[in-house]
Design an enzyme around this catalytic site. Structure first.
Site, PDB file in Angstrom:
ATOM      1  N   LYS A  74      -4.221   6.860  -2.072  1.00  0.00           N
ATOM      2  CA  LYS A  74      -3.454   8.101  -1.842  1.00  0.00           C
ATOM      3  C   LYS A  74      -4.182   9.024  -0.868  1.00  0.00           C
ATOM      4  O   LYS A  74      -4.528  10.168  -1.187  1.00  0.00           O
ATOM      5  CB  LYS A  74      -3.171   8.813  -3.162  1.00  0.00           C
ATOM      6  CG  LYS A  74      -2.376   7.984  -4.166  1.00  0.00           C
ATOM      7  CD  LYS A  74      -2.123   8.761  -5.441  1.00  0.00           C
ATOM      8  CE  LYS A  74      -1.282   7.988  -6.428  1.00  0.00           C
ATOM      9  NZ  LYS A  74      -1.999   6.820  -7.014  1.00  0.00           N
ATOM     10  N   GLU A  80      -7.773  12.714  11.749  1.00  0.00           N
ATOM     11  CA  GLU A  80      -8.801  11.797  12.243  1.00  0.00           C
ATOM     12  C   GLU A  80      -9.434  11.003  11.106  1.00  0.00           C
ATOM     13  O   GLU A  80      -9.668   9.789  11.227  1.00  0.00           O
ATOM     14  CB  GLU A  80      -9.881  12.570  13.009  1.00  0.00           C
ATOM     15  CG  GLU A  80     -11.015  11.699  13.535  1.00  0.00           C
ATOM     16  CD  GLU A  80     -10.583  10.696  14.605  1.00  0.00           C
ATOM     17  OE1 GLU A  80     -11.369   9.763  14.884  1.00  0.00           O
ATOM     18  OE2 GLU A  80      -9.466  10.829  15.153  1.00  0.00           O
TER      19      GLU A  80
END
Length: 249
Positions: A74, A80
């Site tokens: 999750k 990034e």
């Protein structure tokens, strides 16, 4: 990468995902050996992955009898970081990995880019443990409090927009999701409870039987405690497969 579109014929066990919600790699390995002929996929969650890391993935590859792997971390972070993490996950040879759909659009795009076509990205919509009260406490308005499915569909739309393989949602939302996004958009459903049998400390709110989930169009059913808690886990998995088989007729 696994795709429902490429699966021509599926046995009942191929729909069944066993959640390896155990604290050690050795215990997980025992379940992999015990259930490899009864389930089609093993789910590795946060606790087991933090404790065992890549070892548990390798264990399933080596001893899982060809079972698929669902890495359920999750992801939710800056774009990034999500990109780099998903890229590392893709290199492990797993079939599915999860990211929270509640994140910013750039994060969702980064997840799909990081997967690089090597792993199916699944968007986590609304946890099956969440009730209307939980949605209210999270700050959402009446539109979503009165109908959690609206929030699920909103987040599913974001997952579809960025090319995800599918979503994780409750069995109760699968039918509407399939109608809107098509049969090829994968529905992975936790909150599965067999027609017979209870589990201890049940924290799921939006649940369904295996048969009903299949009839609603679910592609994968995630089951943990209903298989893990009985004395004979293999028999429990076989019984769920029987429910799936009946629903597929």
């Amino acid at each position: 990468m696994t795709s429902i579109k490429t699966i021509k014929s599926r046995a009942p066990k191929d729909y069944l995902v066993f959640a390896l919600d155990v604290p050690t790699v050795s215990e997980a390995a025992e379940y992999v050996h015990l259930l490899k002929n009864h389930v089609g996929m093993f789910k590795v969650g946060l606790e087991l992955f933090v404790r065992g890391g890549r070892r548990i993935i390798d264990t399933i590859h080596d001893a899982g009898g060809g079972a698929k792997i669902f890495l359920d971390l999750k992801l939710y972070d800056i774009p990034e970081t999500v990109y780099r993490t998903m890229n590392a996950i893709a290199a492990m040879g797993v079939d599915f990995a999860t990211v929270h759909c509640s994140g910013q659009k750039d994060m969702l795009a980064a997840a799909q880019e990081g997967a690089d076509g090597q792993v199916g990205v699944l968007g986590v919509t609304v946890l099956t443990s969440m009730s209307a009260d939980d949605v209210r406490d999270a700050g959402y308005g009446p539109e979503y409090i009165e109908n959690i499915s609206r929030l699920v569909m909103k987040r599913a739309a974001a997952a579809a927009e960025w090319g995800f393989a599918g979503i994780v949602c409750s069995p109760l939302e699968v039918s509407a999701m399939k109608e809107r996004f098509g049969k090829g958009f994968v529905a992975v459903t936790p909150g599965i409870r067999p027609a017979k049998g209870l589990v201890s400390r049940d924290d799921q709110s939006r649940i369904s039987t295996p048969g009903q989930a299949i009839r609603n169009g679910a592609d994968y059913l995630v089951v943990g405690r209903p298989i893990r808690e009985p004395d004979d886990s293999a028999a429990a998995a076989a019984a769920i497969c029987k429910e799936i088989e009946e629903a597929l007729k």
